[in-house]
Design an enzyme around this catalytic site. Structure first.
Site, mmCIF file in Angstrom:
data_model
loop_
_atom_site.group_PDB
_atom_site.id
_atom_site.type_symbol
_atom_site.label_atom_id
_atom_site.label_comp_id
_atom_site.label_asym_id
_atom_site.label_seq_id
_atom_site.Cartn_x
_atom_site.Cartn_y
_atom_site.Cartn_z
ATOM 1 N N ASN A 1 4.195 6.697 12.786
ATOM 2 C CA ASN A 1 4.106 7.388 14.083
ATOM 3 C C ASN A 1 5.443 7.203 14.803
ATOM 4 O OD1 ASN A 1 3.478 8.380 16.596
ATOM 5 N ND2 ASN A 1 2.082 6.713 17.151
ATOM 6 N N TRP A 2 6.239 8.272 14.797
ATOM 7 C CA TRP A 2 7.587 8.164 15.381
ATOM 8 C C TRP A 2 7.559 8.185 16.915
ATOM 9 C CZ3 TRP A 2 11.033 12.073 12.143
ATOM 10 C CH2 TRP A 2 11.113 11.604 10.816
ATOM 11 N N LYS A 3 6.422 8.538 17.489
ATOM 12 C CA LYS A 3 6.317 8.664 18.955
ATOM 13 C C LYS A 3 7.404 9.615 19.483
ATOM 14 C CE LYS A 3 4.058 4.246 18.956
ATOM 15 N NZ LYS A 3 3.681 3.022 19.653
ATOM 16 N N HIS B 1 -4.524 8.358 20.703
ATOM 17 C CA HIS B 1 -3.624 7.193 20.720
ATOM 18 C C HIS B 1 -3.670 6.529 22.097
ATOM 19 C CE1 HIS B 1 -0.045 4.710 20.577
ATOM 20 N NE2 HIS B 1 -0.161 4.761 19.257
ATOM 21 N N GLU C 1 -1.475 5.268 23.937
ATOM 22 C CA GLU C 1 -0.435 5.647 24.904
ATOM 23 C C GLU C 1 -0.847 6.913 25.660
ATOM 24 O OE1 GLU C 1 2.829 5.470 22.144
ATOM 25 O OE2 GLU C 1 2.761 3.284 22.249
ATOM 26 N N GLU D 1 -6.258 -0.183 16.686
ATOM 27 C CA GLU D 1 -4.980 -0.584 17.263
ATOM 28 C C GLU D 1 -5.209 -1.303 18.584
ATOM 29 O OE1 GLU D 1 -1.475 1.915 15.924
ATOM 30 O OE2 GLU D 1 -2.462 3.122 17.428
ATOM 31 N N GLY E 1 3.636 -2.416 20.023
ATOM 32 C CA GLY E 1 4.998 -2.546 20.545
ATOM 33 C C GLY E 1 5.306 -3.902 21.155
ATOM 34 N N SER F 1 2.419 -3.513 16.004
ATOM 35 C CA SER F 1 3.497 -4.432 15.621
ATOM 36 C C SER F 1 3.520 -4.760 14.126
ATOM 37 C CB SER F 1 3.427 -5.724 16.442
ATOM 38 O OG SER F 1 3.661 -5.448 17.804
ATOM 39 N N GLY G 1 4.441 2.101 14.143
ATOM 40 C CA GLY G 1 5.222 2.763 15.174
ATOM 41 C C GLY G 1 6.692 2.382 15.049
ATOM 42 N N GLY G 2 7.106 1.398 15.849
ATOM 43 C CA GLY G 2 8.518 1.002 15.932
ATOM 44 C C GLY G 2 9.205 0.834 14.585
HETATM 45 P P1 PGA Z 1 3.994 -0.293 16.951
HETATM 46 O O1 PGA Z 1 3.116 0.995 17.308
HETATM 47 O O2 PGA Z 1 3.999 -0.396 15.439
HETATM 48 O O3 PGA Z 1 5.344 -0.001 17.511
HETATM 49 O O4 PGA Z 1 3.339 -1.469 17.562
HETATM 50 C C1 PGA Z 1 1.942 1.308 16.612
HETATM 51 C C2 PGA Z 1 1.283 2.509 17.214
HETATM 52 O O5 PGA Z 1 1.326 2.686 18.435
HETATM 53 O O6 PGA Z 1 0.729 3.344 16.509
#
Ligand code: PGA
Length: 264
Positions: free
Chosen positions: A9-11, A104, A106, A174, A180, A220, A243-244
């Site tokens: 997930n590149w966001k 998600h 966010e 999650e 993050g 993470s 993500g990151g």
């Molecule tokens: P993260 O994000 O790996 O940066 O913690 C995961 C996600 O939000 O899907």
């Protein structure tokens, strides 16, 4: 378990087409060398067709050959119409998207996406033949117990689904506090969450279906901790949502390689 998932997930990253193509290309190389991992990359909307144009993923044969799939980070619950700023699943499908992230945290937190909206999106994705990756997770973990909110998010999203539809979804657990933050959940607590999710699905549907639904962990995940989610949780965890770390070519390639090795 023979096949696992790595979802990148590149966001809202990266900022240019050239960077997106390079990152996708590195991820694809790692996916190609893996034998038992389904890799899904979810870039921001503007890069979806650029990646599709370059890599031809609207074609199922190309997707299978490259062992990589295009995912969207969201979809709207209507097919078309006056919905400024929204993107429909039909548009996504037409440019080769096969998976879509739904709910998600966010979006739930920053854009006030509520359970009702998530449920509508999930159903629309299924109706269109996209594979939804339903994200659920608690904001805080006060103690060892999985907070009931996780169950509420799950129940409200899948309520009323035909059993055959449930068999087509992926669930990503999650915990919001782990996203993050650099502090992932422990494999033991992740295992507890997976068992809790399957218990709810057994009550709502049946045990066979509940056992089949792939449950992923996200929050993470990096190349140093990814193996712990598989070695210590056996068959309960079907993959990871990253993500990151998915923005770093070396990191995502190593994660794919490790998950592939553990799946065999
Ligand atoms: P993260 O994000 O790996 O940066 O913690 C995961 C996600 O939000 O899907």
């Amino acid at each position: 378990m023979t096949s696992r998932f790595v979802i990148a997930n590149w966001k809202m990253n990266p900022q240019t087409e050239a960077e997106a193509i390079d990152l996708f290309s590195a991820t694809r190389d790692a996916a190609k060398s893996a034998s038992s991992v389904t890799v899904v990359v979810a870039p921001p909307f503007p890069f979806l067709s650029q990646i599709e144009n370059r890599f031809g993923l609207a074609n199922a044969e190309m997707r299978n050959e490259a062992k990589i799939h295009l995912g969207a980070q969201d979809l709207f619950w209507e097919r078309d119409g006056a919905y400024t700023g929204e993107v429909s699943g039909v548009m996504e499908k037409n440019i080769g998207v096969t998976y879509v992230i739904v709910g998600h945290s966010e979006r739930r937190r920053m854009l006030a996406e509520n359970d009702e909206m998530v449920a509508k999106k999930l159903k629309k994705a299924l109706e269109l033949g996209l594979v939804p990756i339903l994200c659920i997770g608690e904001n805080e973990r006060p103690g060892g117990e999985i907070p009931e909110r996780v169950g509420e998010e799950l129940k409200s999203a899948v309520l009323g689904l035909e059993p055959s539809m449930l068999g087509r979804i992926i669930i990503a657990y999650e915990p919001v506090w782990a996203i993050g933050s650099g502090i992932p959940d422990t494999p033991e607590d992740m295992l507890g969450a997976a068992i809790y999710i399957r218990k709810i699905l057994t009550e709502m549907f049946n045990q066979d279906l509940a056992t089949q639904v792939p449950i992923l962990y996200g929050g993470s995940v990096n190349s140093a901790n990814v193996s712990s989610f598989f070695t210590e949780t056996s068959d309960q965890v079907a993959g990871v949502l990253v993500g990151g770390a998915s923005l770093c070519p070396e990191e995502i390639s190593t994660i794919i390689t490790i998950v592939d090795r553990l799946a065999v």
